[in-house]
Write a protein that holds these residues in place. Structure first.
Motif, mmCIF file in Angstrom:
data_model
loop_
_atom_site.group_PDB
_atom_site.id
_atom_site.type_symbol
_atom_site.label_atom_id
_atom_site.label_comp_id
_atom_site.label_asym_id
_atom_site.label_seq_id
_atom_site.Cartn_x
_atom_site.Cartn_y
_atom_site.Cartn_z
ATOM 1 N N ASN A 108 -91.771 24.027 -11.636
ATOM 2 C CA ASN A 108 -91.439 23.409 -12.887
ATOM 3 C C ASN A 108 -92.394 23.653 -13.988
ATOM 4 N N VAL A 109 -92.219 24.281 -15.370
ATOM 5 C CA VAL A 109 -93.204 24.377 -16.138
ATOM 6 C C VAL A 109 -92.441 23.878 -17.341
ATOM 7 N N ARG A 110 -92.786 22.477 -17.665
ATOM 8 C CA ARG A 110 -91.807 21.792 -18.593
ATOM 9 C C ARG A 110 -92.054 22.083 -20.040
ATOM 10 N N ASN A 111 -93.087 22.523 -20.491
ATOM 11 C CA ASN A 111 -93.393 22.702 -21.857
ATOM 12 C C ASN A 111 -94.353 23.763 -22.187
ATOM 13 N N VAL A 112 -94.782 24.169 -23.235
ATOM 14 C CA VAL A 112 -95.716 25.292 -23.650
ATOM 15 C C VAL A 112 -96.980 24.785 -23.381
ATOM 16 N N GLU A 113 -97.518 23.516 -23.528
ATOM 17 C CA GLU A 113 -98.757 22.897 -23.232
ATOM 18 C C GLU A 113 -99.112 23.177 -21.842
ATOM 19 N N LEU A 114 -98.117 22.964 -20.780
ATOM 20 C CA LEU A 114 -98.436 23.499 -19.467
ATOM 21 C C LEU A 114 -98.372 25.066 -19.252
ATOM 22 N N LEU A 115 -97.276 25.705 -20.087
ATOM 23 C CA LEU A 115 -97.467 27.113 -19.905
ATOM 24 C C LEU A 115 -98.842 27.733 -20.351
ATOM 25 N N GLU A 116 -99.159 27.190 -21.310
ATOM 26 C CA GLU A 116 -100.351 27.598 -21.858
ATOM 27 C C GLU A 116 -101.716 27.760 -20.556
ATOM 28 N N GLN A 117 -101.645 26.648 -19.798
ATOM 29 C CA GLN A 117 -102.661 26.591 -18.642
ATOM 30 C C GLN A 117 -102.240 27.716 -17.427
ATOM 31 N N TYR A 118 -101.155 27.931 -17.407
ATOM 32 C CA TYR A 118 -100.567 28.815 -16.476
ATOM 33 C C TYR A 118 -100.737 30.142 -16.547
ATOM 34 N N LEU A 119 -100.600 30.320 -17.944
ATOM 35 C CA LEU A 119 -100.856 31.737 -18.652
ATOM 36 C C LEU A 119 -102.340 32.105 -18.536
ATOM 37 N N GLU A 120 -103.359 31.446 -19.029
ATOM 38 C CA GLU A 120 -104.690 31.892 -19.435
ATOM 39 C C GLU A 120 -105.574 32.558 -18.047
ATOM 40 N N GLU A 121 -106.171 33.241 -18.449
ATOM 41 C CA GLU A 121 -106.957 33.995 -17.572
ATOM 42 C C GLU A 121 -108.057 33.222 -16.735
ATOM 43 N N ARG A 122 -108.647 32.549 -17.847
ATOM 44 C CA ARG A 122 -109.860 31.608 -17.132
ATOM 45 C C ARG A 122 -109.681 30.269 -17.190
ATOM 46 N N PRO A 123 -109.177 29.596 -16.324
ATOM 47 C CA PRO A 123 -108.615 28.257 -16.448
ATOM 48 C C PRO A 123 -109.877 27.253 -16.735
ATOM 49 N N TYR A 124 -111.117 27.497 -16.160
ATOM 50 C CA TYR A 124 -112.537 26.758 -16.015
ATOM 51 C C TYR A 124 -113.075 27.205 -17.395
ATOM 52 N N SER A 125 -112.941 28.029 -18.072
ATOM 53 C CA SER A 125 -113.628 28.300 -19.300
ATOM 54 C C SER A 125 -113.796 27.150 -20.347
ATOM 55 N N ILE A 126 -114.799 27.143 -21.066
ATOM 56 C CA ILE A 126 -114.915 26.082 -22.018
ATOM 57 C C ILE A 126 -114.027 26.714 -23.392
ATOM 58 N N PHE A 127 -113.752 28.052 -23.367
ATOM 59 C CA PHE A 127 -113.299 28.524 -24.704
ATOM 60 C C PHE A 127 -111.672 28.530 -24.214
ATOM 61 N N PRO A 128 -110.823 28.275 -25.267
ATOM 62 C CA PRO A 128 -109.453 28.626 -25.464
ATOM 63 C C PRO A 128 -109.132 30.054 -25.500
ATOM 64 N N SER A 129 -108.205 30.338 -24.702
ATOM 65 C CA SER A 129 -107.814 31.975 -24.918
ATOM 66 C C SER A 129 -106.423 32.082 -25.618
ATOM 67 N N ILE A 130 -105.777 30.973 -25.929
ATOM 68 C CA ILE A 130 -104.381 30.863 -26.510
ATOM 69 C C ILE A 130 -104.430 29.911 -27.594
ATOM 70 N N TYR A 131 -103.736 30.261 -28.695
ATOM 71 C CA TYR A 131 -103.619 29.397 -29.701
ATOM 72 C C TYR A 131 -102.542 28.630 -29.891
ATOM 73 N N TYR A 132 -102.673 27.381 -30.038
ATOM 74 C CA TYR A 132 -101.551 26.303 -30.017
ATOM 75 C C TYR A 132 -101.313 25.724 -31.397
ATOM 76 N N THR A 133 -100.186 26.015 -31.904
ATOM 77 C CA THR A 133 -100.088 25.367 -33.408
ATOM 78 C C THR A 133 -98.416 24.973 -33.425
ATOM 79 N N GLU A 134 -98.499 23.849 -34.163
ATOM 80 C CA GLU A 134 -97.175 23.358 -34.637
ATOM 81 C C GLU A 134 -96.603 23.674 -35.986
ATOM 82 N N ARG A 135 -97.173 24.890 -36.508
ATOM 83 C CA ARG A 135 -96.912 25.251 -37.823
ATOM 84 C C ARG A 135 -96.025 26.467 -37.996
#
Lengths: 494, 362
Positions: A217-244
């Motif tokens: 189960n992937v409930r929401n985009v916050e979790l989806l982000e972590q399933y999609l990104e290439e480098r889960p251990y990186s300190i840089f984000p690779s997907i932008y999250y916005t509510e606007r």
């Protein structure tokens, strides 16, 4: 081990198999009721009707909590009881009528808020979308507030969110497709893009990655982000999250891809660069001079929040000749009675600030101002008076803490705060030598990152044709190109 | 044009400028002043004139034999065995130069900023940073250089503007220093100042268009020469040549000398940029040397060579104990000898290539 594997395989076969609907309707009904534990599952409904047009019994299955019951009466029950016609598609004129041939599909449709209709003796079932998931109304954007610009934010409903985007982009090529994610609980991920702008390779890559997510189960985009990104251990984000929505629309118009899910009041934007996180939508809404001024301020804040504590540690410990003698004497005098090494002092204050910050987020809002006063004023004052820290450290920590709020993006904010600690340790080791070494490696790491094939520091290096909207931006009317780094189908904006 | 390659003129320019212009900050000025006295500030120009024909020939050959880098070009022209010898000579000389200048830079850090720290510890820290930087790969080094170069240039401009008040132009006279002949001789011998230009041709094929490489090379060469000469000019007019002969690191003495209002010791500010520059320079250098080695012996992963080659380079740096011996004797004579080799081999390549062409025509 072997037994475990074979067991897993069996189970997979069981869940992946497609079972065609049985022609024995009574058996089918029994099966469905068993699957849904009908006797204990209270919001699972099954109803029986007598259809007027073919004089047969019709069975409806749905979850009462996620459907609109008025709509069921109007679109299904009434027509079946009263109307005449030759087939179900004539009688049930709802636009979402679909035919279903397997039990698995039937289950999926019931779970996503549709009514599944079985007709006696038929091997085909029908589904009608009457779903009505409850959600919040559209409210103001709270985490990415702007002074000048639209105020609405996404809410937890894909329908509404797509409508908010469509309101801003009246383009016939604006496409919303759906991919499903999750094994046990199938959730819809809505992919929004402009089909004659988007780079097909990136789109394909995103779709593949969504399909390859292997979890229940992937409930929401916050979790989806972590399933999609290439480098889960990186300190840089690779997907932008916005509510606007206006932010999302701006990115769609540049050829980016937006992901939406039903239970998130935000969207994911990809691919991104460092500048995506650095910018705020208001930079574009403000006039050229004003927008660039706030970019400059933000850049200074970015530098201060990352570097000031580390620079202070390096200068005071290793390069004290750089500090003017009067100031140096003042620092030394204030540190005279402090028992800790300088770096420990700095760490105490930085950690304290992070504590206040974390507590500030979790604390009930009524107590918020109290923690500010107790934490910042009283604790700071007392710590200085008790000679645990020297006054100048309070200034340094307050500066680095305050300036970190200028980085409005949640993800980049974490990056900066973690980096700050790395730099403090580096500066404590060998002063500027190791601090600059750490900075160089940190920077090169950022330069080596890719977000869905796009380099993190583009369009500066590597350079591309682009609106040159990086640290500063050009006047809106003199922007000619779309960002070339994502290779949109149509590079020219005007 | 290769759509998968991302490096362009900007990156090439930045990398070459970082490789070359940092020489203004090491012992080169002092080495030149030993023999040419106060004519040393325009020596880079004479050296450039000496090596320029060879550089042009090499670039011409690279253009002629499309899609080949330095080692592949030599192999295509000279055949298997002779090419191995020449390429290995290139590797060896660049490797030794890397070791020596490695020593020189760590020496500068130690003397100027960390006099009490064990040298070996400084070597290790420098090596670790450079190794991990180089490990990020050629493209990332290029991107980083390109973004950092404006910072370096701005800091240079600030430094120059701070020295303006104390410059005495008359100090450049007598213009020909120790005499015209010694100047020409020394200028020719120190053609090795530009040895990195030959080395960077190993990266000829790594650019989006080879045209970008050539453009970046010539722009970078011109810019670096001017920058080095400008710095040497400042040393000459600020300290006069007698002091330069005594000073090992005139750049750092300038840093110590300048002040900004009430801030009397601002060398740490400039040290930041100098450090970033020298880290990057070594990352580029290490990568180029490993690249040459990997091309000679057809080893696919350059990144796996960085550690052994870098570490051996470190050993070269550690061997000679004394700065004076290592800089004024070893480095000086090695850089004199290799000048002949680097001037010579492109001409040899050109001769063989045109002879071959003649033979094919006949």
């Amino acid at each position: 081990m072997f037994r475990f594997q074979s067991f897993e395989k069996k189970e997979e076969n069981f869940t992946k198999k497609d079972t065609p609907l049985s022609s024995d309707t009574n058996l089918l009904i029994k099966q469905l009721k068993e699957i849904y534990d009908h006797h204990i599952n209270k919001d699972f409904c099954s109803r029986t009707l007598f259809a007027n047009f073919n004089k047969k019994n019709v069975y409806l299955f749905y979850y009462a909590s996620i459907v609109n019951s008025d709509k069921i009466e109007q679109a299904i029950v009434q027509p079946l009881l009263e109307n005449d016609g030759s087939s179900y598609s004539n009688v049930l004129t709802n636009e979402s009528l679909k035919e279903i041939a397997t039990i698995e599909k039937a289950i999926e449709h019931i779970n996503s808020g549709k009514v599944v209709l079985l007709s006696e003796g038929d091997q085909i079932a029908y589904s009608i979308d009457v779903s009505q998931f409850q959600h919040r109304a559209i409210s103001q954007s709270e985490n990415e507030s702007v002074v000048k610009g639209p105020q609405d934010a996404f809410t937890e409903s894909t329908h509404i969110n797509v409508s908010l985007i469509r309101k801003q982009i009246r383009d016939k090529q604006l496409i919303t497709t759906v991919s499903s994610v999750g094994e046990r609980s199938k959730q819809d991920v809505t992919i929004v893009y402009i089909s004659d702008l988007v780079n097909p390779n990136i789109l394909k890559n995103v779709k593949e990655r969504i399909e390859n997510i292997d979890t229940d189960n992937v409930r929401n985009v916050e979790l989806l982000e972590q399933y999609l990104e290439e480098r889960p251990y990186s300190i840089f984000p690779s997907i932008y999250y916005t509510e606007r929505p206006d932010n999302a629309a701006a990115f769609i118009e540049d050829g980016h891809i937006i992901l939406l899910m039903d239970s998130s009041s935000a969207c994911l934007i990809l691919p991104v660069t460092f500048w995506t996180f650095f910018h705020s939508p208001e930079d574009r809404y403000s006039r050229f001079m004003f927008g660039n001024f706030s970019r400059l301020i933000r850049f200074i804040a970015f530098y201060i929040t990352m570097m000031i504590s580390a620079t202070y540690v390096a200068l005071a410990n290793f390069h004290s000749q750089m500090i003017p003698p009067d100031l140096l004497l003042a620092i030394t005098a204030s540190r005279e009675r402090v028992p800790f090494p300088l770096i420990v002092e700095v760490l105490i204050m930085e950690v304290a600030f992070e504590l206040i910050r974390e507590a500030g987020i979790r604390i009930p809002s009524a107590l918020g101002p109290t923690i500010g006063i107790v934490g910042a004023l009283i604790l700071g004052q007392a710590a200085v008076e008790a000679n645990i820290i020297s006054p100048i450290i309070v200034i340094i920590a307050a500066l680095s803490g305050l300036t970190s709020f200028a980085i409005s993006d949640v993800s980049l904010n974490y990056t900066v705060r973690i980096t700050r600690f790395l730099f403090i340790f580096a500066a404590g080791l060998m002063g500027m030598l190791t601090l600059m070494g750490a900075f160089l490696l940190w920077f090169m790491y950022a330069a080596s990152l890719k977000s869905f094939g796009m380099r993190f520091l583009s369009p500066i290096a590597p350079s591309f044709k682009s609106p040159k909207d990086t640290l500063f931006r050009k006047a809106v009317r003199s922007e000619i190109w779309r960002p070339g780094q994502i290779q949109p189908k149509d590079l020219k904006k005007k | 044009m290769n759509p998968h390659k991302l490096l362009k003129t900007g990156e090439m320019f930045a990398m070459l400028v970082i490789l070359l212009s940092l020489k203004a900050s090491d012992t080169t000025a002092s080495l030149l002043a030993q023999h040419t006295q106060n004519a040393f500030w325009y020596m880079p120009f004479i050296s450039l004139l000496v090596v320029l024909p060879s550089i042009l020939i090499l670039v011409h050959l690279l253009k002629k034999y499309e899609d080949k880098n330095l080692v592949q070009l030599i192999e295509a022209i000279m055949g298997s065995w002779a090419s191995k010898v020449i390429s290995f000579m290139i590797f060896l000389s660049s490797f030794i130069l890397m070791g020596f200048s490695y020593r020189s830079y760590v020496g500068q850090i130690k003397i100027m900023y960390f006099p009490q720290t064990p040298t070996l510890f400084l070597y290790l820290i420098f090596f670790i940073i450079v190794y991990f930087a180089a490990k990020k790969g050629w493209e990332v080094i290029g991107f980083t250089s390109k973004i950092f170069l404006p910072l370096f240039i701005v800091s240079t401009l600030i430094l120059i503007s701070l020295t303006m008040n104390d410059i005495v132009i008359e100090r450049i006279f007598p213009f020909f220093g120790s005499g015209k002949l010694p100047i020409l001789k020394e200028g020719a011998l120190k053609g090795s100042i530009f040895v990195e230009v030959f080395l960077i041709t190993i990266a000829y094929t790594s650019f989006k268009k080879t045209n970008y490489f050539r453009k970046g090379l010539f722009l970078g060469l011109a810019f670096s020469t001017v920058k080095i000469m400008l710095f040497f000019f400042i040393y000459a007019t600020l300290f006069d040549y007698n002091s330069i002969v005594m000073l090992s690191y005139p750049f750092h003495d300038v840093l110590q000398y300048v002040h900004f209002g009430a801030l009397t010791n601002i060398e740490t500010f400039f040290m930041i940029f100098w450090l970033l520059g020298s880290f990057l320079r070594y990352a580029i250098y290490l990568y180029l040397v490993s690249w040459i080695f990997s091309e000679i012996f057809h080893i696919k992963h350059i990144e796996s060579l960085l550690l052994p080659i870098g570490f051996l380079g470190l050993m070269v740096a550690v061997i000679s104990r004394n700065v004076i011996v290592s800089e004024l004797v070893f480095y000086n004579s090695i850089s004199n000898y290799i000048t002949f080799f680097y001037i010579g081999f492109p001409i040899l390549l050109w001769l063989v290539s045109s002879l071959k062409g003649e033979m094919i025509k006949q």
